[in-house]
Design a protein around this motif. Structure first.
Motif, short mmCIF file in Angstrom:
data_model
loop_
_atom_site.label_atom_id
_atom_site.label_comp_id
_atom_site.label_asym_id
_atom_site.label_seq_id
_atom_site.Cartn_x
_atom_site.Cartn_y
_atom_site.Cartn_z
N VAL A 269 -37.94 -33.51 18.76
CA VAL A 269 -38.65 -34.78 18.91
C VAL A 269 -38.70 -35.51 17.57
N GLU A 270 -39.04 -34.80 16.51
CA GLU A 270 -39.10 -35.42 15.18
C GLU A 270 -37.73 -35.93 14.75
N ALA A 271 -36.69 -35.16 15.04
CA ALA A 271 -35.33 -35.58 14.67
C ALA A 271 -34.92 -36.82 15.45
N LEU A 272 -35.29 -36.91 16.72
CA LEU A 272 -34.99 -38.10 17.51
C LEU A 272 -35.75 -39.32 16.98
N LEU A 273 -37.00 -39.14 16.62
CA LEU A 273 -37.78 -40.24 16.05
C LEU A 273 -37.18 -40.71 14.73
N ALA A 274 -36.68 -39.78 13.92
CA ALA A 274 -36.02 -40.16 12.66
C ALA A 274 -34.77 -40.97 12.94
N GLN A 275 -34.02 -40.59 13.98
CA GLN A 275 -32.83 -41.35 14.35
C GLN A 275 -33.20 -42.78 14.77
N LEU A 276 -34.26 -42.91 15.54
CA LEU A 276 -34.66 -44.25 15.99
C LEU A 276 -35.05 -45.13 14.81
N LYS A 277 -35.79 -44.58 13.85
CA LYS A 277 -36.18 -45.36 12.68
C LYS A 277 -34.97 -45.77 11.86
N ALA A 278 -34.01 -44.83 11.71
CA ALA A 278 -32.82 -45.13 10.92
C ALA A 278 -31.96 -46.20 11.60
N ARG A 279 -31.94 -46.22 12.91
CA ARG A 279 -31.07 -47.15 13.65
C ARG A 279 -31.71 -48.51 13.85
N TYR A 280 -33.01 -48.55 14.11
CA TYR A 280 -33.63 -49.80 14.54
C TYR A 280 -34.77 -50.26 13.64
N GLY A 281 -35.00 -49.58 12.51
CA GLY A 281 -36.06 -50.01 11.60
C GLY A 281 -37.41 -49.94 12.25
N ASP A 282 -38.18 -51.03 12.12
CA ASP A 282 -39.51 -51.06 12.75
C ASP A 282 -39.49 -51.78 14.08
N MET A 283 -38.32 -52.15 14.56
CA MET A 283 -38.12 -52.75 15.87
C MET A 283 -38.75 -54.15 15.98
N THR A 284 -38.98 -54.82 14.85
CA THR A 284 -39.58 -56.15 14.92
C THR A 284 -38.53 -57.21 15.28
N ALA A 285 -37.29 -57.01 14.88
CA ALA A 285 -36.23 -57.97 15.23
C ALA A 285 -34.93 -57.18 15.42
N PRO A 286 -34.86 -56.38 16.45
CA PRO A 286 -33.71 -55.47 16.62
C PRO A 286 -32.44 -56.17 17.12
N GLN A 287 -31.59 -56.52 16.18
CA GLN A 287 -30.34 -57.20 16.55
C GLN A 287 -29.33 -56.25 17.19
#
Length: 475
Positions: A269-287
């Motif tokens: 779960v932690e590794a997946l969350l790290a992947q999401l942060k690395a890919r999409y940042g804070d998700m405020t403007a996900p291009q």
């Protein structure tokens, strides 16, 4: 772009008949098939920017890079593969007759069947329309395409593109909603391909049944990723993240849920969350993150999370704090979400998710994990992660899926020499490359008899040497 009017249902039968009559009058030979594919390749390549704009408009937003990978690259590669192998695919294939029929010979001749109907979906609206069309054209057929009403701009793009490439009596496109789709399915095609949900696939098959139309159904299901205890979690998380959140999970072979050894569940779960942060940042403007196709699909996904919370299941929303929920819904931005250890009765485990929600489940033995996979319908895809060949072989031997990528996700779809298709509720038949060519061909068996043949002797009265010969042959 002004959206074209729907095709009148009353016009469907006449269009199919026009396509069939033209095909019967002049069945496409090698030169025509090759020329058609080259024109399609060149026209499509020249209009990739228009394709990208149409898809992004239909989704509200979709990453142009994901459009280039999943729509442009896959489609162009399929055309090039067909062009490279077309002559060999069309060549008659030798077949043995066995010593009992010597000196006869036999061959299998791939023959076009006529008019192929294609019902394509919204999630990859160009790839899943044009890839089967390429196979049907390569096999020498005419094509009637009905793309999804949920991507109207892309469907119009396809109609205009194909009208520029093909005469109207060789390829036609029908536009419309469910009623037109139902009528389209009931036409007496020589072959019908449907890509979409299992529920609609059943309706398409039922509509085709009165005509005994051969069908290929590319459906879906709950595709699992099974992470074995020996596999590195960081690499598994990275590859599962791609297989889950590409196109915001709106992928028929996307990872639907993950099984991981119990001791490492929280670490995954932690590794997946790290992947999401690395890919999409804070998700405020996900291009680089795709939106959900429409409000109905968004509401369906939200209902799965409501059901999970009501059951007391842990829901991990790394980008959602409540303050952005309304704004996200307005633009159909459904953030990646993890659901931890849902029970089999949870809605998220009862249905194909087809969105960015990922259930994470743990197991205490490989046998337990395999048994859990086998409790559900056979999926369209399976993703085992292990560096132990014996473990991988055990998983493959004790489960059955439409296709498998080992130690990664999605990639078997892009291998043109691998058949792509499901089994049972996940599909019937297979396409891609030569498999697609064969699916839209009649593999005609032809037996050539010689001027003299032993079978000339096998006739009444069955006495003496004839009796002895037949008894010998029947042993």
């Amino acid at each position: 772009m002004d959206i074209l009017a729907d095709t009148p249902i009353a016009d469907l039968a006449a269009t199919r008949e026009r396509l069939r009559t033209a095909w019967q009058a002049r069945k496409p030979d090698y030169a025509q098939r090759r020329a058609d594919l080259i024109r399609l390749r060149d026209a499509f390549r020249a209009h990739i920017p228009q394709m990208d704009a149409a898809i992004r408009a239909d989704f509200g937003h979709r990453s142009s890079h994901e459009n280039l990978l999943s729509e442009a690259m896959i489609t162009l590669a399929e055309i090039e593969h067909a062009l490279s192998h077309l002559r060999a695919w069309m060549r008659p294939r030798r077949a043995a007759v066995g010593w009992r029929f010597w000196p006869a010979r036999a061959q299998i001749r791939p023959e076009p069947v006529g008019v192929v109907g294609i019902l394509s979906p919204w999630n990859y609206p160009v790839n899943l329309a044009l890839v089967p069309l390429v196979s049907a054209i390569a096999a020498g057929n005419h094509v009637y395409l009905k793309p999804s009403e949920h991507t109207p701009r892309t469907s119009q793009f396809l109609r205009e593109l194909l009208a520029d490439v093909f005469p109207e009596d060789r390829v036609a496109v029908a536009l419309g909603g469910p009623e037109l789709g139902a009528a389209f399915s009931a036409l007496p095609f020589d072959h019908l391909l449907f890509t979409g949900s299992t529920a609609v696939g059943r309706k398409v098959m039922a509509a085709a049944a009165p005509n005994l139309t051969p069908v290929t159904l590319e459906l879906g299901g709950k595709a699992p990723a099974l992470v074995c205890a020996d596999y590195p979690l960081d690499q598994a998380a990275a590859r599962i993240a791609t297989g889950k959140w590409f196109n915001a999970g709106q992928t028929c072979i996307g990872v639907d849920y993950v099984l991981v050894d119990h001791a490492r569940r929280d670490a995954l779960v932690e590794a997946l969350l790290a992947q999401l942060k690395a890919r999409y940042g804070d998700m405020t403007a996900p291009q680089d993150y795709t939106r959900i196709i429409n409000a109905s699909q968004y509401a369906r996904l939200a209902s799965y999370l409501d059901d999970a919370r009501a059951r007391g299941v842990q829901v991990v929303e790394p980008f959602e704090d409540g303050s952005t929920r309304e704004a996200n819904a307005a633009q159909r931005l459904f953030p990646p979400t993890l659901v931890i250890e849902p029970g089999d009765d949870a809605q998220v485990m009862q249905h194909e998710i087809f969105g960015p929600i990922l259930p994470v489940l743990s197991y205490r033995s490989l046998d337990e994990a395999i048994a859990r996979i086998n409790r559900l319908d056979r999926p369209l895809a399976l993703y085992p992660f292990s560096r132990d060949a014996a473990q991988v072989d055990k998983i493959l031997a004790q489960t059955l899926a439409g296709g498998v990528t080992v130690n990664d996700t999605l990639l078997h779809f892009g291998a043109h020499d691998l058949p792509f298709g499901g089994i049972g509720p996940s599909g019937i038949g297979a396409i891609h490359g030569r498999n697609g060519f064969d699916a839209f061909s009649k593999l005609l068996p032809v037996f050539y008899q010689r001027p003299w043949a032993g079978s000339d002797l096998l006739k009444p009265p069955y006495k003496g040497k004839i009796d002895a010969m037949i008894r010998f042959l029947a042993k």
